[in-house]
Design a protein around this motif. Sequence first.
Motif, PDB file in Angstrom:
ATOM      1  N   ASP A  99       0.827  -1.213   0.000  1.00 38.57           N
ATOM      2  CA  ASP A  99       0.000   0.000   0.000  1.00 38.57           C
ATOM      3  C   ASP A  99       0.859   1.262   0.000  1.00 38.57           C
ATOM      4  OD1 ASP A  99      -2.669  -1.185   0.080  1.00 38.57           O
ATOM      5  OD2 ASP A  99      -2.113  -1.883   2.074  1.00 38.57           O
ATOM      6  N   LEU A 100       1.936   1.250   0.787  1.00 40.60           N
ATOM      7  CA  LEU A 100       2.821   2.412   0.836  1.00 40.60           C
ATOM      8  C   LEU A 100       3.482   2.645  -0.514  1.00 40.60           C
ATOM      9  CD1 LEU A 100       4.383   4.653   2.271  1.00 40.60           C
ATOM     10  CD2 LEU A 100       6.036   2.913   3.025  1.00 40.60           C
ATOM     11  N   PHE A 101       4.011   1.586  -1.110  1.00 44.55           N
ATOM     12  CA  PHE A 101       4.674   1.746  -2.404  1.00 44.55           C
ATOM     13  C   PHE A 101       3.691   2.259  -3.457  1.00 44.55           C
ATOM     14  CE2 PHE A 101       5.772  -0.056  -6.587  1.00 44.55           C
ATOM     15  CZ  PHE A 101       6.949   0.644  -6.807  1.00 44.55           C
ATOM     16  N   TYR A 102       2.488   1.721  -3.462  1.00 46.72           N
ATOM     17  CA  TYR A 102       1.470   2.157  -4.430  1.00 46.72           C
ATOM     18  C   TYR A 102       1.205   3.656  -4.290  1.00 46.72           C
ATOM     19  CZ  TYR A 102      -2.906   2.146  -7.102  1.00 46.72           C
ATOM     20  OH  TYR A 102      -3.892   2.410  -8.018  1.00 46.72           O
ATOM     21  N   SER A 103       1.158   4.133  -3.047  1.00 41.71           N
ATOM     22  CA  SER A 103       0.877   5.555  -2.808  1.00 41.71           C
ATOM     23  C   SER A 103       2.027   6.452  -3.244  1.00 41.71           C
ATOM     24  CB  SER A 103       0.581   5.791  -1.324  1.00 41.71           C
ATOM     25  OG  SER A 103       1.755   5.653  -0.535  1.00 41.71           O
ATOM     26  N   LEU A 104       3.238   5.905  -3.319  1.00 46.09           N
ATOM     27  CA  LEU A 104       4.417   6.693  -3.688  1.00 46.09           C
ATOM     28  C   LEU A 104       4.648   6.746  -5.195  1.00 46.09           C
ATOM     29  CD1 LEU A 104       6.937   5.431  -0.965  1.00 46.09           C
ATOM     30  CD2 LEU A 104       5.806   7.664  -1.035  1.00 46.09           C
ATOM     31  N   CYS A 105       3.994   5.865  -5.940  1.00 48.62           N
ATOM     32  CA  CYS A 105       4.231   5.786  -7.385  1.00 48.62           C
ATOM     33  C   CYS A 105       3.562   6.943  -8.121  1.00 48.62           C
ATOM     34  CB  CYS A 105       3.711   4.464  -7.937  1.00 48.62           C
ATOM     35  SG  CYS A 105       4.656   3.043  -7.401  1.00 48.62           S
ATOM     36  N   LYS A 106       4.317   7.594  -8.987  1.00 54.19           N
ATOM     37  CA  LYS A 106       3.750   8.664  -9.805  1.00 54.19           C
ATOM     38  C   LYS A 106       2.843   8.099 -10.895  1.00 54.19           C
ATOM     39  CE  LYS A 106       7.635  11.831  -9.085  1.00 54.19           C
ATOM     40  NZ  LYS A 106       8.725  12.606  -9.735  1.00 54.19           N
ATOM     41  N   ASP A 107       3.214   6.929 -11.407  1.00 55.26           N
ATOM     42  CA  ASP A 107       2.403   6.270 -12.430  1.00 55.26           C
ATOM     43  C   ASP A 107       2.115   4.847 -11.965  1.00 55.26           C
ATOM     44  OD1 ASP A 107       1.152   5.204 -14.602  1.00 55.26           O
ATOM     45  OD2 ASP A 107       2.838   5.419 -15.993  1.00 55.26           O
ATOM     46  N   SER A 108       0.906   4.620 -11.480  1.00 54.97           N
ATOM     47  CA  SER A 108       0.524   3.295 -10.983  1.00 54.97           C
ATOM     48  C   SER A 108      -0.582   2.686 -11.829  1.00 54.97           C
ATOM     49  CB  SER A 108       0.067   3.396  -9.526  1.00 54.97           C
ATOM     50  OG  SER A 108      -1.012   4.314  -9.405  1.00 54.97           O
ATOM     51  N   SER A 109      -0.696   3.135 -13.073  1.00 50.04           N
ATOM     52  CA  SER A 109      -1.811   2.722 -13.922  1.00 50.04           C
ATOM     53  C   SER A 109      -1.808   1.227 -14.225  1.00 50.04           C
ATOM     54  CB  SER A 109      -1.796   3.515 -15.233  1.00 50.04           C
ATOM     55  OG  SER A 109      -0.562   3.340 -15.914  1.00 50.04           O
ATOM     56  N   ASN A 110      -0.625   0.587 -14.200  1.00 51.83           N
ATOM     57  CA  ASN A 110      -0.570  -0.847 -14.494  1.00 51.83           C
ATOM     58  C   ASN A 110      -0.430  -1.687 -13.228  1.00 51.83           C
ATOM     59  OD1 ASN A 110       2.097  -0.086 -13.916  1.00 51.83           O
ATOM     60  ND2 ASN A 110       2.958  -1.662 -15.273  1.00 51.83           N
ATOM     61  N   MET A 111      -0.645  -1.078 -12.052  1.00 48.60           N
ATOM     62  CA  MET A 111      -0.438  -1.776 -10.784  1.00 48.60           C
ATOM     63  C   MET A 111      -1.743  -2.001 -10.032  1.00 48.60           C
ATOM     64  SD  MET A 111       2.867   0.288  -9.342  1.00 48.60           S
ATOM     65  CE  MET A 111       4.066   0.977 -10.488  1.00 48.60           C
ATOM     66  N   ILE A 112      -1.817  -3.133  -9.359  1.00 50.24           N
ATOM     67  CA  ILE A 112      -2.920  -3.414  -8.448  1.00 50.24           C
ATOM     68  C   ILE A 112      -2.338  -3.991  -7.164  1.00 50.24           C
ATOM     69  CG2 ILE A 112      -4.674  -3.796 -10.223  1.00 50.24           C
ATOM     70  CD1 ILE A 112      -4.230  -6.782  -9.921  1.00 50.24           C
ATOM     71  N   VAL A 113      -3.006  -3.747  -6.053  1.00 46.36           N
ATOM     72  CA  VAL A 113      -2.581  -4.301  -4.768  1.00 46.36           C
ATOM     73  C   VAL A 113      -3.371  -5.579  -4.515  1.00 46.36           C
ATOM     74  CG1 VAL A 113      -2.444  -3.915  -2.280  1.00 46.36           C
ATOM     75  CG2 VAL A 113      -1.986  -2.031  -3.862  1.00 46.36           C
ATOM     76  N   ALA A 114      -2.682  -6.633  -4.139  1.00 45.68           N
ATOM     77  CA  ALA A 114      -3.336  -7.919  -3.886  1.00 45.68           C
ATOM     78  C   ALA A 114      -4.345  -7.795  -2.751  1.00 45.68           C
ATOM     79  CB  ALA A 114      -2.291  -8.976  -3.548  1.00 45.68           C
ATOM     80  N   SER A 115      -5.309  -8.683  -2.731  1.00 46.91           N
ATOM     81  CA  SER A 115      -6.308  -8.702  -1.659  1.00 46.91           C
ATOM     82  C   SER A 115      -5.634  -9.043  -0.335  1.00 46.91           C
ATOM     83  CB  SER A 115      -7.386  -9.741  -1.968  1.00 46.91           C
ATOM     84  OG  SER A 115      -6.823 -11.038  -1.983  1.00 46.91           O
ATOM     85  N   PRO A 116      -6.229  -8.660   0.793  1.00 43.88           N
ATOM     86  CA  PRO A 116      -5.616  -8.942   2.099  1.00 43.88           C
ATOM     87  C   PRO A 116      -5.270 -10.411   2.311  1.00 43.88           C
ATOM     88  CG  PRO A 116      -7.426  -7.401   2.355  1.00 43.88           C
ATOM     89  CD  PRO A 116      -7.458  -7.853   0.920  1.00 43.88           C
ATOM     90  N   SER A 117      -6.060 -11.310   1.768  1.00 45.77           N
ATOM     91  CA  SER A 117      -5.824 -12.741   1.985  1.00 45.77           C
ATOM     92  C   SER A 117      -4.555 -13.245   1.309  1.00 45.77           C
ATOM     93  CB  SER A 117      -7.020 -13.555   1.486  1.00 45.77           C
ATOM     94  OG  SER A 117      -7.207 -13.366   0.096  1.00 45.77           O
ATOM     95  N   SER A 118      -4.086 -12.545   0.283  1.00 54.08           N
ATOM     96  CA  SER A 118      -2.878 -12.981  -0.423  1.00 54.08           C
ATOM     97  C   SER A 118      -1.755 -11.953  -0.369  1.00 54.08           C
ATOM     98  CB  SER A 118      -3.207 -13.294  -1.889  1.00 54.08           C
ATOM     99  OG  SER A 118      -3.832 -12.202  -2.521  1.00 54.08           O
ATOM    100  N   LYS A 119      -1.989 -10.843   0.323  1.00 51.83           N
ATOM    101  CA  LYS A 119      -0.978  -9.778   0.381  1.00 51.83           C
ATOM    102  C   LYS A 119       0.050 -10.021   1.470  1.00 51.83           C
ATOM    103  CE  LYS A 119      -2.058  -5.782   2.153  1.00 51.83           C
ATOM    104  NZ  LYS A 119      -2.643  -4.440   2.370  1.00 51.83           N
TER     105      LYS A 119
END
Length: 231
Positions: free
Chosen positions: A167-187
Amino acid sequence: MLILGIDTTAVTASAAIAEIDKTVKTYSLFTVKNRLTHSEILMPMINQAFELYGAKPSELSLIAVSAGPGSFTGVRIGVSTVKGLAMGIGKQIPCAAVSTIEALAQNLSGRDGVICPVMDARRNQFYNALFQDEKRLCDDRLISAGELSEQLTRYDKAVTLCGDGADLFYSLCKDSSNMIVASPSSKDQNALSVALCGYRALLENRTFTPKELKPIYLRASQAERERNGLE
């Protein structure tokens, strides 16, 4: 074969007993994320896993531990616990030192695209490796958020983030258009994935005796860096 898997490398602590023959046949899994310390909850979790599975430590064929990278205290707790358990069993049981990053990627086995485990290493740095089609694209490494973000923009396939830094890395990315964060069960950390990675290590003769088992560190601890005058 019966395998004990353990992961204490981050806030989430996990322990699993699993019967594995190429795939997981049966298992007992405990995963806890709360205010208690790993030193308080790890052995009770392991004991409950054995009790509910209906097995004894002497029946184990392998103990697999997530040996790092991760929290220095957490890594030490996991590795020292495995050493004590293995020596206490009374037979020469092999131990597998599993990469935390590889175990996180195992959580998403079969997922299309690029798997990108990221563990928060502080100061906008992350422990990371990249995986695709069940294969490593690079070794475990310590990398800045900016450098990793730039690398991920080169992929035209979806990038799935997992790990305690996702979640932290996703928030820091300037371009996250090709990124998704895994669900809590697999993260988060999962000892069943550690057991599966340990099983592969055993087949590939990459195991250790309890005395040989060591943590995997990608950088010096905070205390060591301060003592040596490093950032």
